[in-house]
Design an enzyme around this catalytic site. Structure first.
Site, PDB file in Angstrom:
ATOM      1  N   GLY A   8       4.928  45.866  71.758  1.00  0.00           N
ATOM      2  CA  GLY A   8       5.457  47.188  72.100  1.00  0.00           C
ATOM      3  C   GLY A   8       4.748  47.839  73.261  1.00  0.00           C
ATOM      4  O   GLY A   8       4.340  49.004  73.194  1.00  0.00           O
ATOM      5  N   SER A  10       5.678  49.073  76.057  1.00  0.00           N
ATOM      6  CA  SER A  10       6.262  50.211  76.762  1.00  0.00           C
ATOM      7  C   SER A  10       6.095  51.510  75.988  1.00  0.00           C
ATOM      8  O   SER A  10       6.433  52.585  76.491  1.00  0.00           O
ATOM      9  CB  SER A  10       7.754  49.969  77.024  1.00  0.00           C
ATOM     10  OG  SER A  10       8.469  49.866  75.793  1.00  0.00           O
ATOM     11  N   LEU A  63      11.457  42.898  67.083  1.00  0.00           N
ATOM     12  CA  LEU A  63      10.970  42.905  65.700  1.00  0.00           C
ATOM     13  C   LEU A  63      11.974  42.318  64.715  1.00  0.00           C
ATOM     14  O   LEU A  63      11.583  41.867  63.634  1.00  0.00           O
ATOM     15  CB  LEU A  63      10.622  44.336  65.268  1.00  0.00           C
ATOM     16  CG  LEU A  63       9.437  44.999  65.971  1.00  0.00           C
ATOM     17  CD1 LEU A  63       9.291  46.440  65.507  1.00  0.00           C
ATOM     18  CD2 LEU A  63       8.157  44.221  65.729  1.00  0.00           C
ATOM     19  N   ALA A  83       3.915  47.887  68.021  1.00  0.00           N
ATOM     20  CA  ALA A  83       5.353  48.162  68.021  1.00  0.00           C
ATOM     21  C   ALA A  83       5.843  48.566  66.635  1.00  0.00           C
ATOM     22  O   ALA A  83       5.450  47.983  65.630  1.00  0.00           O
ATOM     23  CB  ALA A  83       6.123  46.928  68.500  1.00  0.00           C
ATOM     24  N   SER A  84       6.710  49.577  66.609  1.00  0.00           N
ATOM     25  CA  SER A  84       7.295  50.026  65.348  1.00  0.00           C
ATOM     26  C   SER A  84       8.529  50.850  65.669  1.00  0.00           C
ATOM     27  O   SER A  84       8.544  51.575  66.665  1.00  0.00           O
ATOM     28  CB  SER A  84       6.308  50.862  64.542  1.00  0.00           C
ATOM     29  OG  SER A  84       6.854  51.230  63.291  1.00  0.00           O
ATOM     30  N   SER A 125      -0.109  54.286  59.868  1.00  0.00           N
ATOM     31  CA  SER A 125       0.031  55.726  59.992  1.00  0.00           C
ATOM     32  C   SER A 125      -0.603  56.400  58.785  1.00  0.00           C
ATOM     33  O   SER A 125      -0.735  55.784  57.717  1.00  0.00           O
ATOM     34  CB  SER A 125       1.513  56.100  60.067  1.00  0.00           C
ATOM     35  OG  SER A 125       1.725  57.484  59.912  1.00  0.00           O
ATOM     36  N   LYS A 160       6.495  52.795  57.274  1.00  0.00           N
ATOM     37  CA  LYS A 160       5.097  52.498  57.577  1.00  0.00           C
ATOM     38  C   LYS A 160       4.344  52.046  56.327  1.00  0.00           C
ATOM     39  O   LYS A 160       3.506  51.143  56.381  1.00  0.00           O
ATOM     40  CB  LYS A 160       4.409  53.724  58.189  1.00  0.00           C
ATOM     41  CG  LYS A 160       5.005  54.195  59.500  1.00  0.00           C
ATOM     42  CD  LYS A 160       5.009  53.124  60.579  1.00  0.00           C
ATOM     43  CE  LYS A 160       3.671  52.927  61.228  1.00  0.00           C
ATOM     44  NZ  LYS A 160       3.730  52.044  62.417  1.00  0.00           N
ATOM     45  N   PRO A 185      -3.250  56.402  62.193  1.00  0.00           N
ATOM     46  CA  PRO A 185      -3.362  57.664  62.932  1.00  0.00           C
ATOM     47  C   PRO A 185      -2.544  58.779  62.286  1.00  0.00           C
ATOM     48  O   PRO A 185      -1.566  58.539  61.574  1.00  0.00           O
ATOM     49  CB  PRO A 185      -2.791  57.329  64.315  1.00  0.00           C
ATOM     50  CG  PRO A 185      -2.548  55.845  64.317  1.00  0.00           C
ATOM     51  CD  PRO A 185      -2.405  55.439  62.901  1.00  0.00           C
ATOM     52  N   SER A 200       5.259  63.340  68.103  1.00  0.00           N
ATOM     53  CA  SER A 200       4.276  64.416  68.218  1.00  0.00           C
ATOM     54  C   SER A 200       4.333  65.059  69.599  1.00  0.00           C
ATOM     55  O   SER A 200       4.237  66.286  69.736  1.00  0.00           O
ATOM     56  CB  SER A 200       2.864  63.872  67.965  1.00  0.00           C
ATOM     57  OG  SER A 200       2.780  63.228  66.721  1.00  0.00           O
TER      58      SER A 200
END
Length: 342
Positions: A8, A10, A63, A83-84, A125, A160, A185, A200
């Site tokens: 991931g 980008s 994915l 990536a997610s 997360s 997550k 995080p 966020s």
């Protein structure tokens, strides 16, 4: 120096991880779902001050598909699985987020195991730790897990949680010699390098744009993306990080109104559209019937969800920037790149 795959590349976190790996002299690979995003990644790296992007190579992998993962991990020492799937609204079908998150994580782990990768670090997360619990004063730590039956468990949080659970189960049962570390995080802020950024960041953008006349009574922890990237690199190589998860949070939990106050205090006229009021909960609930973006926040109204990064600081020597610096670097970068209203 090591060869490291960042999935991931980008994305908001991914690009900052790549920047720090390149600065450390590592050979970096990254995966993109679409090869036409390579130019965007290089542009963001230049914006971030990358001195040697020639040490970066690109691979196409998704994915939800097996194609490309074996080639991407071949010869790598480490994999940072960042990536997610993300969404700014609640999807109609939660599996649209859960399946790519969980199955994609397992694809990366299988490919890493087969390639003889030493360690995978996964970006999870606080959503996998601190949701589905009654409101409380005690901070959440890495020993806890989200209760998936909770009213505040939205599809992203569920994705997550299930993805991280699947990762730990895989390594325990089928991992062989593969090591795993996980970063958890809270809300990720910090310098934006291009149009790809986290939900966020969208909060700060909305405040600067004056989208909301008043803000909902929502609280969350903050952390700067540069510190999240730094924690990934520490967890990648530190022997003490093997088999451990680490919460990444800067300081005290803030409300959206607290963030608005920082923007108004520090940005002066540039924060002229930032709202000054907090909306009553009943108003937010009513508005959520018409505004999809608000539906996800209704179950969390008034819940001050605290967490602690004591473990990351103690075990890995990690230090984080202040909440104010994370907020202001977000705003300054959005303004500089012209991503908010003039």
């Amino acid at each position: 120096m090591s060869t490291v795959l960042v999935t991931g590349g980008s994305g908001f976190v991914g690009i900052h991880v790549i920047l720090q790996l390149l600065a450390a002299g590592d050979t970096v690979r990254t995966t993109l779902r679409r090869p036409d995003r390579q130019a965007d990644v290089l542009t963001m790296l230049r914006e971030g001050g990358a001195a040697s992007p020639e040490s970066l190579s690109f691979f196409t992998a998704d994915l939800v598909r097996d194609d490309g993962w074996r080639e991407a991990v071949a010869g790598c020492d480490y994999v940072l699985h960042v990536a997610s799937p993300l969404s700014t609204t609640v999807p109609k079908d939660e599996n649209d987020m859960i399946i790519p998150a969980r199955d994609g994580t397992l694809r990366v782990l299988r490919a890493a195991r087969e390639a003889g990768v030493k360690r995978v670090v996964i970006t999870s997360s606080l959503g996998a730790i601190g949701y589905g619990h009654p409101p409380r004063e005690q901070p959440f730590d890495e020993t806890e897990w989200t209760n998936l039956d909770g009213a505040d468990v939205q599809p992203y949080v569920k994705s997550k949680t299930l993805a991280e659970r699947a990762a730990w189960d895989f390594v325990a049962r089928e991992g062989g010699g593969l090591e795993l570390s996980v970063i958890n995080p809270v809300g990720i802020f910090g310098p934006v390098l291009g149009p790809d950024f986290s939900g966020s960041i969208e909060i700060v953008k909305s405040l600067l744009d004056g989208v909301m006349p008043a803000v909902p009574r929502v609280y969350f922890g903050l952390v700067d993306v540069r510190d999240v990237a730094d924690l990934h690199l520490r967890a990648m190589t530190a022997p003490e990080a093997k088999g451990e998860r680490f919460i990444a949070v800067s300081g005290e939990t803030l409300s959206i109104l607290d963030i608005a106050k920082v923007l108004r205090r520090e940005l002066g006229p540039r924060a002229r559209r930032v709202p000054r009021l907090q909306a009553p909960d009943w108003v937010v609930r009513l508005a959520a019937t018409r505004v999809p973006l608000l539906r996800a926040v209704v179950p969390s109204l008034g819940n001050v969800r605290r967490s602690t990064s004591t473990k990351a600081r103690r075990v890995l020597g990690w230090q984080a920037r202040s909440n104010d610096e994370a907020i202001l670097s977000t705003a300054e970068s959005l303004i500089r790149l012209g991503l908010v209203k003039a």
